[in-house]
Write an enzyme that holds these catalytic residues in place. Structure first.
Site, mmCIF file in Angstrom:
data_model
loop_
_atom_site.group_PDB
_atom_site.id
_atom_site.type_symbol
_atom_site.label_atom_id
_atom_site.label_comp_id
_atom_site.label_asym_id
_atom_site.label_seq_id
_atom_site.Cartn_x
_atom_site.Cartn_y
_atom_site.Cartn_z
ATOM 1 N N GLY A 1 0.831 -1.196 0.000
ATOM 2 C CA GLY A 1 0.000 0.000 0.000
ATOM 3 C C GLY A 1 0.864 1.243 0.000
ATOM 4 O O GLY A 1 2.024 1.199 0.436
ATOM 5 N N GLN B 1 3.011 10.100 1.175
ATOM 6 C CA GLN B 1 4.327 9.442 1.179
ATOM 7 C C GLN B 1 5.163 9.808 -0.041
ATOM 8 O O GLN B 1 6.376 9.600 -0.047
ATOM 9 C CB GLN B 1 4.167 7.915 1.233
ATOM 10 C CG GLN B 1 3.612 7.417 2.563
ATOM 11 C CD GLN B 1 3.501 5.910 2.563
ATOM 12 O OE1 GLN B 1 2.512 5.362 2.076
ATOM 13 N NE2 GLN B 1 4.517 5.236 3.073
ATOM 14 N N CYS C 1 5.924 -0.157 7.026
ATOM 15 C CA CYS C 1 5.580 0.988 6.175
ATOM 16 C C CYS C 1 6.778 1.334 5.301
ATOM 17 O O CYS C 1 7.910 1.294 5.772
ATOM 18 C CB CYS C 1 5.230 2.173 7.072
ATOM 19 S SG CYS C 1 4.823 3.683 6.181
ATOM 20 N N LEU C 2 6.512 1.685 4.055
ATOM 21 C CA LEU C 2 7.600 2.041 3.133
ATOM 22 C C LEU C 2 8.332 3.306 3.582
ATOM 23 O O LEU C 2 9.448 3.557 3.130
ATOM 24 C CB LEU C 2 7.058 2.219 1.712
ATOM 25 C CG LEU C 2 6.532 0.933 1.058
ATOM 26 C CD1 LEU C 2 5.908 1.248 -0.299
ATOM 27 C CD2 LEU C 2 7.649 -0.098 0.905
ATOM 28 N N HIS D 1 -4.200 1.465 7.831
ATOM 29 C CA HIS D 1 -2.854 2.042 7.793
ATOM 30 C C HIS D 1 -2.774 3.173 6.764
ATOM 31 O O HIS D 1 -2.261 4.263 7.056
ATOM 32 C CB HIS D 1 -1.858 0.922 7.458
ATOM 33 C CG HIS D 1 -0.435 1.356 7.295
ATOM 34 N ND1 HIS D 1 0.567 0.939 8.144
ATOM 35 C CD2 HIS D 1 0.170 2.147 6.369
ATOM 36 C CE1 HIS D 1 1.717 1.474 7.747
ATOM 37 N NE2 HIS D 1 1.496 2.215 6.672
ATOM 38 N N GLU D 2 -3.293 2.915 5.561
ATOM 39 C CA GLU D 2 -3.169 3.911 4.480
ATOM 40 C C GLU D 2 -4.063 5.116 4.735
ATOM 41 O O GLU D 2 -3.666 6.257 4.474
ATOM 42 C CB GLU D 2 -3.482 3.281 3.127
ATOM 43 C CG GLU D 2 -2.578 2.110 2.732
ATOM 44 C CD GLU D 2 -1.090 2.391 2.821
ATOM 45 O OE1 GLU D 2 -0.671 3.561 2.703
ATOM 46 O OE2 GLU D 2 -0.336 1.431 3.047
ATOM 47 N N HIS E 1 -2.483 7.494 7.056
ATOM 48 C CA HIS E 1 -1.483 8.376 6.421
ATOM 49 C C HIS E 1 -2.117 9.693 5.970
ATOM 50 O O HIS E 1 -1.457 10.741 5.980
ATOM 51 C CB HIS E 1 -0.898 7.697 5.177
ATOM 52 C CG HIS E 1 0.311 6.843 5.437
ATOM 53 N ND1 HIS E 1 1.492 7.342 5.955
ATOM 54 C CD2 HIS E 1 0.538 5.528 5.213
ATOM 55 C CE1 HIS E 1 2.386 6.352 6.044
ATOM 56 N NE2 HIS E 1 1.836 5.236 5.602
HETATM 57 NI NI NI Z 1 2.702 3.339 5.433
#
Ligand code: NI
Length: 161
Positions: A46, A51, A90-91, A132-133, A136
């Site tokens: 995701g 981000q 998370c990226l 999670h997304e 963000h």
């Molecule tokens: Ni993330």
């Protein structure tokens, strides 16, 4: 399409609240395409627009199930139930994993790339991913919700398992 730079934990942009998308045009479609390419390139499941430095309520998700690539514009969780406690990463925080409790089922209302309203349901990993997304988009990162982060030794064991 282009692979975009992913902002890393500590960048103030990740803490901003994103604004709703009003225009469903080529600029949005290019953003969605670039975000998907960036997510796949990074090996994530995701990615949220902040981000990649874009403060718009846009998310892409692909948990490698039969939903395929999901594109969510202005997503809102309209129902949640149950709970699951498990690993989350998370990226924007490479090399780290935490233990987070999330709903085990969520129903999400979102617009697609053409501005058409859609309802998505997810359980387990997909439910976790939706939460999670969408977090963000409000400047919330999973360590804010984690019971704890794995130690480097635990992380190594987790990655090898
Ligand atoms: Ni993330």
């Amino acid at each position: 399409m282009a692979v975009l730079d992913i902002l890393q934990f500590g960048d103030d942009i990740l803490r901003e609240k994103s604004t709703e998308v009003a225009d469903f045009n080529e600029e949005l479609w290019e953003l969605l395409d670039d975000m998907a390419e960036t997510m796949y390139e990074a090996g994530g499941v995701g990615l949220a627009a902040p981000q990649v430095g874009v403060l718009k309520r846009v998310v892409v998700i692909d948990t490698d199930d039969d939903h395929g690539l999901l594109e969510l514009i202005n997503p809102v969780i309209i129902e949640k139930s149950g709970s699951q406690t498990g690993y989350e990463s998370c990226l924007s925080l490479p090399g780290k994993t935490g233990i987070c409790t999330r709903p085990n089922f969520v129903r999400v209302k979102a617009l697609d790339r053409n501005g058409v309203e859609r309802i998505y349901e997810g359980k387990e990993l997909l439910a976790r991913c939706f939460c999670h997304e969408i977090d963000h988009l409000d400047g919330i990162l999973y360590p804010d919700r984690a019971e704890r982060m794995l130690t480097p030794e635990e992380y190594k064991d987790y990655m090898e398992s």
